[in-house]
Structure formats: structure tokens, C-alpha cells
Design a protein around this motif. Structure first.
Motif, PDB file in Angstrom:
ATOM      1  N   UNK A 113       0.834  -1.199   0.000  1.00  0.00           N
ATOM      2  CA  UNK A 113       0.000   0.000   0.000  1.00  0.00           C
ATOM      3  C   UNK A 113       0.868   1.248   0.000  1.00  0.00           C
ATOM      4  N   UNK A 114       0.259   2.349  -0.434  1.00  0.00           N
ATOM      5  CA  UNK A 114       0.965   3.616  -0.389  1.00  0.00           C
ATOM      6  C   UNK A 114       0.025   4.778  -0.619  1.00  0.00           C
ATOM      7  N   UNK A 115       0.610   5.970  -0.590  1.00  0.00           N
ATOM      8  CA  UNK A 115      -0.133   7.198  -0.844  1.00  0.00           C
ATOM      9  C   UNK A 115       0.791   8.121  -1.620  1.00  0.00           C
ATOM     10  N   UNK A 116       0.232   8.935  -2.509  1.00  0.00           N
ATOM     11  CA  UNK A 116       1.077   9.818  -3.314  1.00  0.00           C
ATOM     12  C   UNK A 116       1.653  10.950  -2.468  1.00  0.00           C
ATOM     13  N   UNK A 117       2.601  11.661  -3.041  1.00  0.00           N
ATOM     14  CA  UNK A 117       3.322  12.691  -2.275  1.00  0.00           C
ATOM     15  C   UNK A 117       2.439  13.873  -1.873  1.00  0.00           C
ATOM     16  N   UNK A 118       1.312  14.068  -2.535  1.00  0.00           N
ATOM     17  CA  UNK A 118       0.407  15.160  -2.153  1.00  0.00           C
ATOM     18  C   UNK A 118      -0.609  14.710  -1.103  1.00  0.00           C
ATOM     19  N   UNK A 119      -0.551  13.440  -0.723  1.00  0.00           N
ATOM     20  CA  UNK A 119      -1.475  12.840   0.237  1.00  0.00           C
ATOM     21  C   UNK A 119      -2.927  12.922  -0.241  1.00  0.00           C
ATOM     22  N   UNK A 120      -3.090  12.862  -1.561  1.00  0.00           N
ATOM     23  CA  UNK A 120      -4.405  12.998  -2.166  1.00  0.00           C
ATOM     24  C   UNK A 120      -4.963  11.664  -2.661  1.00  0.00           C
ATOM     25  N   UNK A 121      -4.079  10.771  -3.117  1.00  0.00           N
ATOM     26  CA  UNK A 121      -4.511   9.496  -3.708  1.00  0.00           C
ATOM     27  C   UNK A 121      -3.827   8.318  -3.028  1.00  0.00           C
ATOM     28  N   UNK A 122      -4.623   7.294  -2.749  1.00  0.00           N
ATOM     29  CA  UNK A 122      -4.089   6.036  -2.229  1.00  0.00           C
ATOM     30  C   UNK A 122      -3.740   5.132  -3.402  1.00  0.00           C
ATOM     31  N   UNK A 123      -2.798   4.204  -3.169  1.00  0.00           N
ATOM     32  CA  UNK A 123      -2.554   3.192  -4.181  1.00  0.00           C
ATOM     33  C   UNK A 123      -2.303   1.843  -3.537  1.00  0.00           C
ATOM     34  N   UNK A 124      -2.571   0.821  -4.303  1.00  0.00           N
ATOM     35  CA  UNK A 124      -2.204  -0.558  -3.955  1.00  0.00           C
ATOM     36  C   UNK A 124      -1.377  -1.055  -5.123  1.00  0.00           C
ATOM     37  N   UNK A 125      -0.121  -1.366  -4.868  1.00  0.00           N
ATOM     38  CA  UNK A 125       0.758  -1.899  -5.910  1.00  0.00           C
ATOM     39  C   UNK A 125       0.747  -3.419  -5.824  1.00  0.00           C
ATOM     40  N   UNK A 126       0.438  -4.067  -6.931  1.00  0.00           N
ATOM     41  CA  UNK A 126       0.368  -5.524  -6.996  1.00  0.00           C
ATOM     42  C   UNK A 126       1.425  -6.024  -7.972  1.00  0.00           C
ATOM     43  N   UNK A 127       2.009  -7.170  -7.657  1.00  0.00           N
ATOM     44  CA  UNK A 127       2.997  -7.787  -8.542  1.00  0.00           C
ATOM     45  C   UNK A 127       2.538  -9.188  -8.913  1.00  0.00           C
ATOM     46  N   UNK A 128       2.666  -9.486 -10.183  1.00  0.00           N
ATOM     47  CA  UNK A 128       2.325 -10.801 -10.721  1.00  0.00           C
ATOM     48  C   UNK A 128       3.483 -11.294 -11.571  1.00  0.00           C
ATOM     49  N   UNK A 129       3.660 -12.599 -11.617  1.00  0.00           N
ATOM     50  CA  UNK A 129       4.612 -13.241 -12.519  1.00  0.00           C
ATOM     51  C   UNK A 129       3.816 -13.951 -13.608  1.00  0.00           C
ATOM     52  N   UNK A 130       4.108 -13.610 -14.854  1.00  0.00           N
ATOM     53  CA  UNK A 130       3.423 -14.194 -16.001  1.00  0.00           C
ATOM     54  C   UNK A 130       4.434 -14.899 -16.893  1.00  0.00           C
ATOM     55  N   UNK A 131       3.957 -15.824 -17.675  1.00  0.00           N
ATOM     56  CA  UNK A 131       4.771 -16.433 -18.729  1.00  0.00           C
ATOM     57  C   UNK A 131       4.018 -16.252 -20.035  1.00  0.00           C
ATOM     58  N   UNK A 132       4.630 -15.486 -20.939  1.00  0.00           N
ATOM     59  CA  UNK A 132       4.013 -15.185 -22.226  1.00  0.00           C
ATOM     60  C   UNK A 132       4.559 -16.109 -23.308  1.00  0.00           C
ATOM     61  N   UNK A 133       3.675 -16.765 -24.011  1.00  0.00           N
ATOM     62  CA  UNK A 133       4.068 -17.618 -25.135  1.00  0.00           C
ATOM     63  C   UNK A 133       4.404 -16.715 -26.318  1.00  0.00           C
ATOM     64  N   UNK A 134       5.545 -16.985 -26.933  1.00  0.00           N
ATOM     65  CA  UNK A 134       5.963 -16.180 -28.094  1.00  0.00           C
ATOM     66  C   UNK A 134       5.505 -16.823 -29.390  1.00  0.00           C
TER      67      UNK A 134
END
Length: 134
Positions: A113-134
Motif C-alpha cells: 500500500x501507499x499514498x502519493x506525495x500530495x497525500x491525495x490518492x491512495x494506491x495498492x501496488x500488486x505484482x504478478x509473474x506471467x509467462x508469455x508464449x511467443x
């Protein structure tokens, strides 16, 4: 290296998620005049097989996705919908194709979780691992 097309399509076509963010799903950054909540995604690619004795057949994709909202509870709700849409999305090992891109596997890795530097917007950063077929 077109996983972004797949991500946009899967998220945009998820009805519960569309009710929350509409089509406000953007690569890399949110347009200056965009409404919230919104989703931003970024992909880092590397070869799935570093051997280099044959033409690559797949890439590993590290997906970073940020949910931006004016209310923290919106981040939580959208997080659950995104995870439902992307986590273990592999059609029993056959992969999922959208916009001409096949993702063989998609796995949730982490979030913070986080908040922007102006303290105006919240964020949730999510990470995923994908495997893309070429």
C-alpha cells in the motif's frame, strides 16, 4: 512482448472490475485529466530460457500494477477483483489468449500500500509473474 495487450483485455472485460474502474486501465501512467479510481500497469520482460541454444518460445513477465483511488477502501475492493481476474489464470495449463497474446500462467507475487506525495490518492501496488508464449 505484448503482455500489456493481454492484461488490458482481461481486466477491461471483467464485468465486476469494469463496474469499479470502467476503461480507466492505462499502461505506465495515468493521463493528467483521468478520473479515479484507475489502474496502471507496467511489464518487465526476460527470456524464460536463458540457454540461448534455440529461438525463445516464452518470456517471463514481471507485471507491476497500481490501483489508484481517492478512498483506501476502493483500493482494497479493486485489489480483490484484479487478483480474481489474474491469479492462476491459466485454463488448466493451456494458457489464456486475449488480443492475440497467450499467457501460459499468471501468478500473484506480492502487494503493498501507499499514498502519493500530495497525500491525495491512495494506491495498492500488486505484482504478478506471467509467462508469455511467443
Amino acid at each position: 512482448m505484448k503482455a500489456g495487450r493481454w492484461i488490458f483485455s482481461v481486466l477491461k472485460n471483467n464485468r465486476p472490475l469494469a463496474r469499479q474502474v470502467g476503461s480507466r486501465i492505462y499502461p505506465i501512467s495515468i493521463p493528467q485529466d483521468a478520473e479515479y479510481p484507475a489502474i496502471v500497469y507496467m511489464c518487465d520482460y526476460e527470456p524464460a530460457d536463458l540457454n540461448k541454444q534455440q529461438v525463445a518460445t516464452a518470456d517471463n513477465v514481471k507485471l507491476t500494477l497500481r490501483i489508484w483511488a481517492t478512498k483506501y477502501t476502493d483500493c482494497e475492493t479493486i485489489d480483490e477483483l484484479v487478483r480474481d481476474a489474474l491469479d492462476f489464470n491459466d485454463a488448466g495449463g493451456a494458457g489464456i489468449t486475449a488480443e492475440g497474446v497467450t499467457i501460459l500462467v499468471s501468478e500473484f507475487a506480492a502487494s503493498k500500500d501507499g499514498i502519493d506525495e500530495t497525500l491525495e490518492y491512495y494506491f495498492r501496488e500488486m505484482n504478478f509473474n506471467l509467462r508469455e508464449k511467443l
